[in-house]
Design a protein around this motif. Structure first.
Motif, PDB file in Angstrom:
ATOM      1  N   ASP A 124       6.159  11.357   7.049  1.00  0.00           N
ATOM      2  CA  ASP A 124       5.247  10.771   6.136  1.00  0.00           C
ATOM      3  C   ASP A 124       4.669   9.268   6.978  1.00  0.00           C
ATOM      4  OD1 ASP A 124       7.767   9.423   6.274  1.00  0.00           O
ATOM      5  OD2 ASP A 124       7.912   8.968   4.102  1.00  0.00           O
ATOM      6  N   LEU A 125       4.752   9.153   8.046  1.00  0.00           N
ATOM      7  CA  LEU A 125       4.232   8.472   9.003  1.00  0.00           C
ATOM      8  C   LEU A 125       2.638   8.778   9.491  1.00  0.00           C
ATOM      9  CD1 LEU A 125       6.923   7.127   9.601  1.00  0.00           C
ATOM     10  CD2 LEU A 125       6.210   6.295  11.676  1.00  0.00           C
ATOM     11  N   ASP A 126       1.773   7.678   9.546  1.00  0.00           N
ATOM     12  CA  ASP A 126       0.444   8.133   9.873  1.00  0.00           C
ATOM     13  C   ASP A 126       0.449   8.447  11.499  1.00  0.00           C
ATOM     14  OD1 ASP A 126      -0.194   5.593  11.330  1.00  0.00           O
ATOM     15  OD2 ASP A 126      -0.564   4.873   9.436  1.00  0.00           O
ATOM     16  N   ALA A 127      -0.653   9.047  12.057  1.00  0.00           N
ATOM     17  CA  ALA A 127      -0.648   9.179  13.442  1.00  0.00           C
ATOM     18  C   ALA A 127      -0.449   7.925  14.450  1.00  0.00           C
ATOM     19  CB  ALA A 127      -1.948  10.298  13.634  1.00  0.00           C
ATOM     20  N   HIS A 134      17.537  -3.618   5.028  1.00  0.00           N
ATOM     21  CA  HIS A 134      17.306  -4.049   3.580  1.00  0.00           C
ATOM     22  C   HIS A 134      16.019  -4.555   3.364  1.00  0.00           C
ATOM     23  CE1 HIS A 134      19.134  -7.519   4.602  1.00  0.00           C
ATOM     24  NE2 HIS A 134      18.697  -7.979   3.443  1.00  0.00           N
ATOM     25  N   PRO A 135      15.352  -4.117   2.293  1.00  0.00           N
ATOM     26  CA  PRO A 135      14.062  -5.050   2.003  1.00  0.00           C
ATOM     27  C   PRO A 135      14.407  -6.410   1.910  1.00  0.00           C
ATOM     28  CG  PRO A 135      14.141  -3.055   0.727  1.00  0.00           C
ATOM     29  CD  PRO A 135      15.309  -3.351   1.061  1.00  0.00           C
ATOM     30  N   ALA A 136      14.119  -7.412   2.603  1.00  0.00           N
ATOM     31  CA  ALA A 136      14.566  -8.725   2.671  1.00  0.00           C
ATOM     32  C   ALA A 136      13.664  -9.583   1.978  1.00  0.00           C
ATOM     33  CB  ALA A 136      14.956  -9.116   4.215  1.00  0.00           C
ATOM     34  N   ASP A 137      12.301  -9.533   2.097  1.00  0.00           N
ATOM     35  CA  ASP A 137      11.494 -10.592   1.712  1.00  0.00           C
ATOM     36  C   ASP A 137      10.304  -9.993   0.761  1.00  0.00           C
ATOM     37  OD1 ASP A 137       9.766  -9.314   3.502  1.00  0.00           O
ATOM     38  OD2 ASP A 137       9.237 -10.744   4.746  1.00  0.00           O
ATOM     39  N   GLY A 138      10.564  -8.683   0.409  1.00  0.00           N
ATOM     40  CA  GLY A 138       9.569  -8.258  -0.719  1.00  0.00           C
ATOM     41  C   GLY A 138       8.306  -7.431   0.059  1.00  0.00           C
ATOM     42  N   GLU A 139       8.017  -7.615   1.173  1.00  0.00           N
ATOM     43  CA  GLU A 139       7.125  -7.091   2.052  1.00  0.00           C
ATOM     44  C   GLU A 139       7.293  -5.369   2.106  1.00  0.00           C
ATOM     45  OE1 GLU A 139       5.050  -8.513   5.426  1.00  0.00           O
ATOM     46  OE2 GLU A 139       5.900 -10.283   5.168  1.00  0.00           O
ATOM     47  N   LEU A 140       8.468  -4.977   2.241  1.00  0.00           N
ATOM     48  CA  LEU A 140       9.029  -3.599   2.045  1.00  0.00           C
ATOM     49  C   LEU A 140       9.737  -3.309   0.801  1.00  0.00           C
ATOM     50  CD1 LEU A 140      10.162  -3.578   5.878  1.00  0.00           C
ATOM     51  CD2 LEU A 140       8.057  -2.611   5.135  1.00  0.00           C
ATOM     52  N   THR A 141       9.602  -1.908   0.018  1.00  0.00           N
ATOM     53  CA  THR A 141      10.132  -1.721  -0.892  1.00  0.00           C
ATOM     54  C   THR A 141      11.447  -0.952  -0.388  1.00  0.00           C
ATOM     55  OG1 THR A 141       8.855   0.405  -1.191  1.00  0.00           O
ATOM     56  CG2 THR A 141       8.332  -1.733  -2.480  1.00  0.00           C
ATOM     57  N   GLU A 142      11.681  -0.221   0.781  1.00  0.00           N
ATOM     58  CA  GLU A 142      12.584   0.335   1.286  1.00  0.00           C
ATOM     59  C   GLU A 142      12.517   0.379   2.780  1.00  0.00           C
ATOM     60  OE1 GLU A 142      11.483   5.115   1.255  1.00  0.00           O
ATOM     61  OE2 GLU A 142      10.961   4.360  -0.877  1.00  0.00           O
ATOM     62  N   VAL A 143      13.544   0.163   3.604  1.00  0.00           N
ATOM     63  CA  VAL A 143      13.595   0.239   4.896  1.00  0.00           C
ATOM     64  C   VAL A 143      15.001   0.961   5.489  1.00  0.00           C
ATOM     65  CG1 VAL A 143      14.435  -1.952   4.796  1.00  0.00           C
ATOM     66  CG2 VAL A 143      13.361  -1.106   6.933  1.00  0.00           C
ATOM     67  N   ASN A 182       0.760  -1.216  -0.140  1.00  0.00           N
ATOM     68  CA  ASN A 182       0.136  -0.087  -0.048  1.00  0.00           C
ATOM     69  C   ASN A 182       0.863   1.127   0.017  1.00  0.00           C
ATOM     70  OD1 ASN A 182       0.864   0.356   2.781  1.00  0.00           O
ATOM     71  ND2 ASN A 182      -0.900  -0.369   3.502  1.00  0.00           N
ATOM     72  N   GLY A 183       2.215   1.158  -0.024  1.00  0.00           N
ATOM     73  CA  GLY A 183       3.007   2.581  -0.013  1.00  0.00           C
ATOM     74  C   GLY A 183       3.258   3.159   1.244  1.00  0.00           C
ATOM     75  N   ARG A 184       2.517   2.461   2.392  1.00  0.00           N
ATOM     76  CA  ARG A 184       2.543   3.448   3.569  1.00  0.00           C
ATOM     77  C   ARG A 184       3.780   3.093   4.352  1.00  0.00           C
ATOM     78  NH1 ARG A 184      -3.416   1.514   5.162  1.00  0.00           N
ATOM     79  NH2 ARG A 184      -4.349   3.182   4.271  1.00  0.00           N
TER      80      ARG A 184
END
Length: 157
Positions: free
Chosen positions: A132-135, A113-122, A42-44
């Motif tokens: 850019d974090l939600d409340a 680093h994005p290890a398993d594909g769930e994250l695109t950047e970390v 979801n890009g969050r």
């Protein structure tokens, strides 16, 4: 990591009806910085999170999720928050009610680093770089910041 097998098995039985699951959020500190990643689905931008496997200790799940998603080793230090999150309806129609256990964690080793594909950047960010974090995730971080505060429990006041 894909949807856990035990959840897929339950989904075969109940379809897309609401499913109650225990989730964990790992608020990982490295000095004055906190670990956040951008979700692939979801890009969050948020802290590392995931589902507790059957018979798994929740703190161990937080540690495991950090290794799986961000490739780092962490130590869970304390429970910071216990809360239910509003029902989540995924793009495929599956509904989930999560009980979220938020853990304060400290970085031990590894570079994120994005290890398993769930994250695109970390990566680790300074607190002033979390715009850019939600409340809700800002609140999780705030409650995890204090090293000795007792866990905060939603409801039941």
């Amino acid at each position: 990591m894909p949807t856990p097998d035990f959840v897929l098995d339950l989904r075969r039985r109940i379809g897309q009806d609401p499913l109650s699951l225990v989730g964990v959020t790992a608020v990982v500190f490295r000095g004055e910085k906190v670990l956040v990643g951008r979700r692939a689905d979801n890009g969050r931008v948020q802290c590392v999170s995931g589902i507790v496997d059957p018979q798994e200790e929740p703190a161990d799940a937080a540690v495991r999720e950090c290794l799986e998603e961000a490739g780092i080793v962490v130590r869970a230090e304390r429970l910071a928050l216990v809360q239910t999150v509003p029902r989540v309806t995924y793009a495929n129609g599956d509904q989930v009610d999560y009980l979220d256990l938020v853990f304060r964690c400290s970085w031990v080793s590894g570079e994120p680093h994005p290890a398993d594909g769930e994250l695109t950047e970390v990566g680790f960010r300074k607190l002033e770089e979390l715009g850019d974090l939600d409340a809700d995730h800002v609140r999780r971080i705030a409650l995890a910041m204090a090293e000795d505060d007792p866990a905060h429990f939603e409801g039941g006041r």
